[in-house]
Design an enzyme around this catalytic site. Sequence first.
Site, PDB file in Angstrom:
ATOM      1  N   HIS A 190       0.939  -1.110  -0.010  1.00 33.03           N
ATOM      2  CA  HIS A 190      -0.124   0.090   0.076  1.00 33.03           C
ATOM      3  C   HIS A 190       0.776   1.296  -0.109  1.00 33.03           C
ATOM      4  O   HIS A 190       1.893   1.361   0.495  1.00 33.03           O
ATOM      5  CB  HIS A 190      -0.667   0.176   1.375  1.00 33.03           C
ATOM      6  CG  HIS A 190      -1.973  -1.137   1.369  1.00 33.03           C
ATOM      7  ND1 HIS A 190      -2.907  -0.955   2.348  1.00 33.03           N
ATOM      8  CD2 HIS A 190      -2.025  -2.135   0.590  1.00 33.03           C
ATOM      9  CE1 HIS A 190      -3.541  -1.855   2.210  1.00 33.03           C
ATOM     10  NE2 HIS A 190      -3.364  -2.778   1.242  1.00 33.03           N
ATOM     11  N   TYR A 245       4.002   0.278  13.630  1.00 33.07           N
ATOM     12  CA  TYR A 245       4.127   1.170  12.566  1.00 33.07           C
ATOM     13  C   TYR A 245       3.689   2.530  13.215  1.00 33.07           C
ATOM     14  O   TYR A 245       2.788   2.620  13.906  1.00 33.07           O
ATOM     15  CB  TYR A 245       3.031   1.240  11.564  1.00 33.07           C
ATOM     16  CG  TYR A 245       3.403   0.353  10.539  1.00 33.07           C
ATOM     17  CD1 TYR A 245       4.045   0.114   9.510  1.00 33.07           C
ATOM     18  CD2 TYR A 245       2.757  -1.400  10.619  1.00 33.07           C
ATOM     19  CE1 TYR A 245       4.009  -0.880   8.400  1.00 33.07           C
ATOM     20  CE2 TYR A 245       2.922  -2.087   9.932  1.00 33.07           C
ATOM     21  CZ  TYR A 245       3.604  -2.112   8.890  1.00 33.07           C
ATOM     22  OH  TYR A 245       3.838  -3.164   7.906  1.00 33.07           O
TER      23      TYR A 245
END
Length: 143
Positions: free
Chosen positions: A37, A100
């Site tokens: 992505h 993340y």
Amino acid sequence: MEIFSDHRGGFLITNGSIYDQTFVSLSSNKFTFRWLHYQTNPSQLKTFKIVQGSVIDFIYNIETKEVKNFVLTTDSKIFTIGDQYAHGFLTLEPNTIVVYLVKGKYNPESEHSIVWNTIPEVQAQVKKHTSKVILSEKDANGK
């Protein structure tokens, strides 16, 4: 805080830090493929760390079409990925956790996804480990 779960495991999103968002990905099964992505508006800078397990990490330069891949474990350093890259990973162990830290708020309308097996280098690396990956419908179909 938002928690999402499906057949692959779970995904946790928190807001509020020096980063815009924190994502925690838990992949219950070995050979779960997550993402490839990237986002365009706003673009996102991602810093990530393997907390548990191991992955083959894929970084795809959207402009040059160059692919880099790394085997990452809990002993690996923290990595930062620039906004000109699509990012994804294949878990090599069950119960793999990846954290993340993201600059640039998530915007589903400007998110893009590349189907992993449309990039020969990624497909070849994945096929070295397994003939069948676990995917979400979104990751299987791209966007």
